[in-house]
Design a protein around this motif. Structure first.
Motif: not given
Length: 280
Positions: A60-64, A241-244
Motif C-alpha cells: 500500500v502506498e499513500m500520498t497526500a 492511494m494504490t494497493m497492490r
C-alpha cells in the motif's frame, strides 16, 4: 489494515448482469451494455477470490498533497505478506525515522528492525533537542542498531507508532470488505480493454464518467486465468492511494529472529515496553 476502510468503500460486491424493470403492464429485463455487464461479473468474481484468500501479499502506498501535510506532501508505504492467523513479514515506511522491517508471529509479539537511515534521522532530531536528549537517545540507538526490537502485542501507546498493529490481521482486513455489503454497482462499473499496470497484464474496472474522461479510481483484475484483483487506485481530497495484491494463498514464512539479534523493548525503559524509546 492500512487503508482497509478505503478498500471497503471501493470494492463492494456486485449484482447480476440482468435487472428486472417494472412498468405499467408488466415486467421486462433490462440488459446492461456489454462492457458494464463484464465489469460487474469480473468485479464480483475478483471480490469472491479476495474474500476467500487464506494469505496475501499487500503493498500500500499513500500520498497526500503538500496543502495538507506541509511542503512536498507526505508519503507512506507498507508492504506485507500476511495470513488469517496474524502471521506477517514485511517492511514499513511512515516517514523519516519510521522505516524498517517487521515480523509478527500468530498475532503475538512483533519484531521491528529500524533502518540505519531511520536511526540516523532520530539521532539528528535528538541532537537538535540538546545534549541530555542526545545522550539518552544515542545510548538506545547503540543497543538496537542492526537488531530487532521485540514489542509485545497491542503496544503502541506513544505518539510514534512502534508497529503497524492491525496491518497483520488478514481476517480484519477482509472483514471490512464484508462490512461493505452486497448492494451491487447498479451497472456503474465498466470493464476497459486489457492493459499493463504495475507490471501485470490486467483489465481495469472503472466507474464511467459522462464526459468520457479517464477515471482515476480503478480496480485491476488479472487479464489471464482467474480474475484475481491485483491492484486498485483511489484519489480523493488530495490524497492518493494504490494497493497492490499478489501471492494469493502463498504460505507466510514468519519466524522469530535469533536471540542474539533481538532486544526486548521492555528492558530499555521509557514507558510501557519502551514505547517512547526514541521520543525526542
Amino acid at each position: 489494515m492500512l487503508a482497509a476502510g478505503s478498500l471497503a468503500s471501493v470494492l463492494t460486491a456486485c449484482g447480476s448482469e440482468d435487472r428486472p424493470v417494472r412498468l405499467s403492464g408488466g415486467t421486462f429485463t433490462e440488459r446492461l451494455p456489454a462492457d458494464r455487464a463484464r465489469g460487474e461479473r469480473l468485479a464480483a468474481e475478483g471480490m469472491d477470490l479476495l474474500r476467500s484468500a487464506d494469505s496475501l501479499r499487500v503493498d500500500v502506498e499513500m500520498t497526500a498533497d503538500s496543502t495538507e501535510d506541509g511542503p512536498g506532501g507526505r508519503h507512506q508505504e507498507v508492504a506485507l505478506h500476511l495470513d488469517r492467523n496474524s502471521n506477517c513479514t514485511g517492511t514499513f515506511d511512515a516517514g523519516p525515522g519510521q522505516r524498517g522491517d517487521l515480523i509478527m508471529i500468530a498475532g503475538g509479539a512483533a519484531y521491528i528492525r529500524f533502518t540505519d537511515e531511520s536511526l540516523e534521522t532520530i539521532r539528528e532530531m535528538a541532537q537538535a533537542r540538546g545534549p541530555a536528549v542526545a545522550a539518552r537517545v544515542e545510548e538506545r540507538i547503540a543497543l538496537v542498531k542492526g537488531k530487532y526490537l521485540k514489542v509485545p502485542a497491542g503496544d503502541g501507546s506513544s505518539g510514534r507508532p512502534m508497529m503497524p498493529g492491525a496491518q497483520c490481521d488478514l481476517d480484519e482486513m477482509l472483514g471490512k470488505l464484508d462490512d461493505a455489503g452486497d448492494d451491487g454497482f447498479e451497472g456503474q462499473i465498466q470493464a476497459r480493454p486489457a492493459t499493463y499496470r504495475y507490471g501485470k497484464h490486467v483489465i481495469p474496472l472503472v466507474e464511467p464518467k459522462a464526459d468520457g474522461a479517464l477515471e482515476t479510481n480503478a480496480i485491476y483484475v488479472a487479464a489471464e486465468g482467474k480474475p484475481y484483483i491485483t491492484a486498485f487506485s483511489l484519489e480523493e481530497n488530495g490524497k492518493r492511494m494504490t494497493m497492490r495484491m499478489s501471492d494469493y494463498g502463498k504460505p507466510v514464512e514468519a519466524h522469530a529472529p535469533p536471540a542474539a539479534q533481538t532486544i526486548d523493548a521492555s528492558e530499555l525503559g521509557g514507558g510501557p515496553a519502551g514505547a517512547d524509546l526514541f521520543e525526542v
